[in-house]
Write a protein that holds these residues in place. Sequence first.
Motif, PDB file in Angstrom:
ATOM      1  N   ALA A 184     -27.108   1.166  -3.314  1.00 44.79           N
ATOM      2  CA  ALA A 184     -27.097  -0.255  -3.652  1.00 44.79           C
ATOM      3  C   ALA A 184     -26.347  -1.092  -2.637  1.00 44.79           C
ATOM      4  CB  ALA A 184     -26.476  -0.449  -5.035  1.00 44.79           C
ATOM      5  N   PHE A 185     -25.227  -0.563  -2.110  1.00 46.42           N
ATOM      6  CA  PHE A 185     -24.322  -1.372  -1.297  1.00 46.42           C
ATOM      7  C   PHE A 185     -24.247  -0.955   0.170  1.00 46.42           C
ATOM      8  CE2 PHE A 185     -22.342  -0.997  -5.611  1.00 46.42           C
ATOM      9  CZ  PHE A 185     -22.588  -2.285  -6.024  1.00 46.42           C
ATOM     10  N   HIS A 341     -24.100  -0.550   9.264  1.00 47.16           N
ATOM     11  CA  HIS A 341     -23.139  -0.730  10.358  1.00 47.16           C
ATOM     12  C   HIS A 341     -22.149  -1.828   9.978  1.00 47.16           C
ATOM     13  CE1 HIS A 341     -25.714   1.723  12.998  1.00 47.16           C
ATOM     14  NE2 HIS A 341     -26.724   1.057  12.445  1.00 47.16           N
ATOM     15  N   LEU A 342     -20.868  -1.497   9.997  1.00 42.14           N
ATOM     16  CA  LEU A 342     -19.827  -2.469   9.693  1.00 42.14           C
ATOM     17  C   LEU A 342     -19.622  -3.387  10.881  1.00 42.14           C
ATOM     18  CD1 LEU A 342     -17.635  -3.366   7.673  1.00 42.14           C
ATOM     19  CD2 LEU A 342     -16.084  -1.739   8.787  1.00 42.14           C
ATOM     20  N   GLU A 343     -19.722  -4.703  10.644  1.00 40.66           N
ATOM     21  CA  GLU A 343     -19.553  -5.687  11.696  1.00 40.66           C
ATOM     22  C   GLU A 343     -18.076  -5.816  12.085  1.00 40.66           C
ATOM     23  OE1 GLU A 343     -22.465  -8.991  12.263  1.00 40.66           O
ATOM     24  OE2 GLU A 343     -22.374  -7.024  13.247  1.00 40.66           O
ATOM     25  N   ILE A 349     -18.402  -7.395   6.581  1.00 40.74           N
ATOM     26  CA  ILE A 349     -19.846  -7.600   6.631  1.00 40.74           C
ATOM     27  C   ILE A 349     -20.510  -6.315   7.112  1.00 40.74           C
ATOM     28  CG2 ILE A 349     -21.751  -8.918   7.649  1.00 40.74           C
ATOM     29  CD1 ILE A 349     -20.084 -10.659   5.912  1.00 40.74           C
ATOM     30  N   VAL A 350     -21.594  -5.917   6.434  1.00 45.02           N
ATOM     31  CA  VAL A 350     -22.328  -4.705   6.801  1.00 45.02           C
ATOM     32  C   VAL A 350     -23.786  -5.066   7.072  1.00 45.02           C
ATOM     33  CG1 VAL A 350     -23.020  -2.383   6.099  1.00 45.02           C
ATOM     34  CG2 VAL A 350     -20.810  -3.312   5.347  1.00 45.02           C
ATOM     35  N   ARG A 351     -24.277  -4.692   8.268  1.00 39.32           N
ATOM     36  CA  ARG A 351     -25.693  -4.850   8.604  1.00 39.32           C
ATOM     37  C   ARG A 351     -26.455  -3.602   8.165  1.00 39.32           C
ATOM     38  NH1 ARG A 351     -23.722  -4.969  13.601  1.00 39.32           N
ATOM     39  NH2 ARG A 351     -25.226  -3.366  14.206  1.00 39.32           N
ATOM     40  N   THR A 362     -24.835  -6.795   3.506  1.00 37.56           N
ATOM     41  CA  THR A 362     -23.938  -6.825   2.362  1.00 37.56           C
ATOM     42  C   THR A 362     -22.543  -7.177   2.839  1.00 37.56           C
ATOM     43  OG1 THR A 362     -23.619  -4.421   2.556  1.00 37.56           O
ATOM     44  CG2 THR A 362     -25.231  -5.182   0.948  1.00 37.56           C
ATOM     45  N   GLY A 363     -21.690  -7.584   1.898  1.00 38.04           N
ATOM     46  CA  GLY A 363     -20.334  -7.941   2.280  1.00 38.04           C
ATOM     47  C   GLY A 363     -19.415  -8.042   1.082  1.00 38.04           C
TER      48      GLY A 363
END
Length: 382
Positions: A184-185, A341-343, A349-351, A362-363
């Motif tokens: 989900a996340f 991928h964590l920004e 923020i995750v791409r 997601t974030g």
Amino acid sequence: MTTQHVLILGSGAAGTAAARTLSSRDDVQVTLVTRTGETPYTRMLIKGIAFGPTQPEIIKLPLPQIEVIADTVLDVDTSAKQVRLTSGAQISYDSLIVTTGSMPRSLPAEVFGGDNAAVRGRVTALHSLEDALRIRKLLTGLGRPARVAIYGGGIIAAETASSLQAEGHMVTLVSRSSVPGIGAFGTPVAERLAADHAAKVQTRFGRTLQHVDETESGVAITLDDGNSVVADFLLVALGTMPAAPAPWTNGIDVDDHLRAEGDHVYAAGGVATHHDEALGTWRIDHWEDAAAQGTHAAQVALHDLGLRDDPGAYVPRSPYMAMVYGQMISGVGYTAGTDAHLEAGEEFIVRHETDGVVVGVTGIDAVGTVYQWGQQLHGVRA
């Protein structure tokens, strides 16, 4: 001018969005079929009924000025373009949009005692208004903080654990995964939430249920490691599965325009399983995306009837939010089965990427930034 008849099955997010898209047109007749005895409601608001003071009439879903028939669908004959209802009535259509939604996954059949406990009301999902009212009754009837076991790790499980913990209830969260909620996340957000769960509630991660039995004081749950959990009730939050009328049995496969097999047949929302080149096979079951799919299916139906331009392929860009332990978890687009991928930067923020293309974001406590990605998805290379 010939009036085309568009029949919509289902009155949730997708069905009502399709109906609103079509209701103002003079060149189509719109009929929406709801289940017998059902008053359409906003499913995303049932948590307020289960855990808060919200009354059922508050979440009633307004419908546009169209013909509405409250008569459960029995089956669909796509060759004859007819739908049969439980009353025995049959409705013909020129275009059919199926938006019958989803049903919660239940306990696996091998969990001994699960069915017996569910019949007595101590095992429940949180998927319908009836579920929410049942949970409210269980909580208020105790007259003390409840002991609640939750089986699952996605959005419903996380939000429910957070809500119950904040109200002073004793929560045990059981998850099959050692890091619940990755689907989900995405992994980075799920890992953060797993740590929050461990700090706030009792956790049994990487465990499955083997037995569920009702006792005089609630339910007795045996895990696969032999340990037990005693609770006043068990909330099963294992996700959903499509709820389609016959002749469909496992949901309805759709192409990138939401067309299903059959002449002028479309499906949208939780009942639809998508197949496209970019994302492969996928399904999303949340309110905003279902509404967007319903709107798109109505536009494609109009195009195929020669009444408007082609709206193009459907791609998921819809947002969602979940409040978990005082943090706002937000997302947009498609996140399941992607590379996460964590920004870099101050915000969390995750791409979510597929073949280098960003298809979801997601974030945590970064709603504005996450939502800004919406219209950039499915065309931005990292």
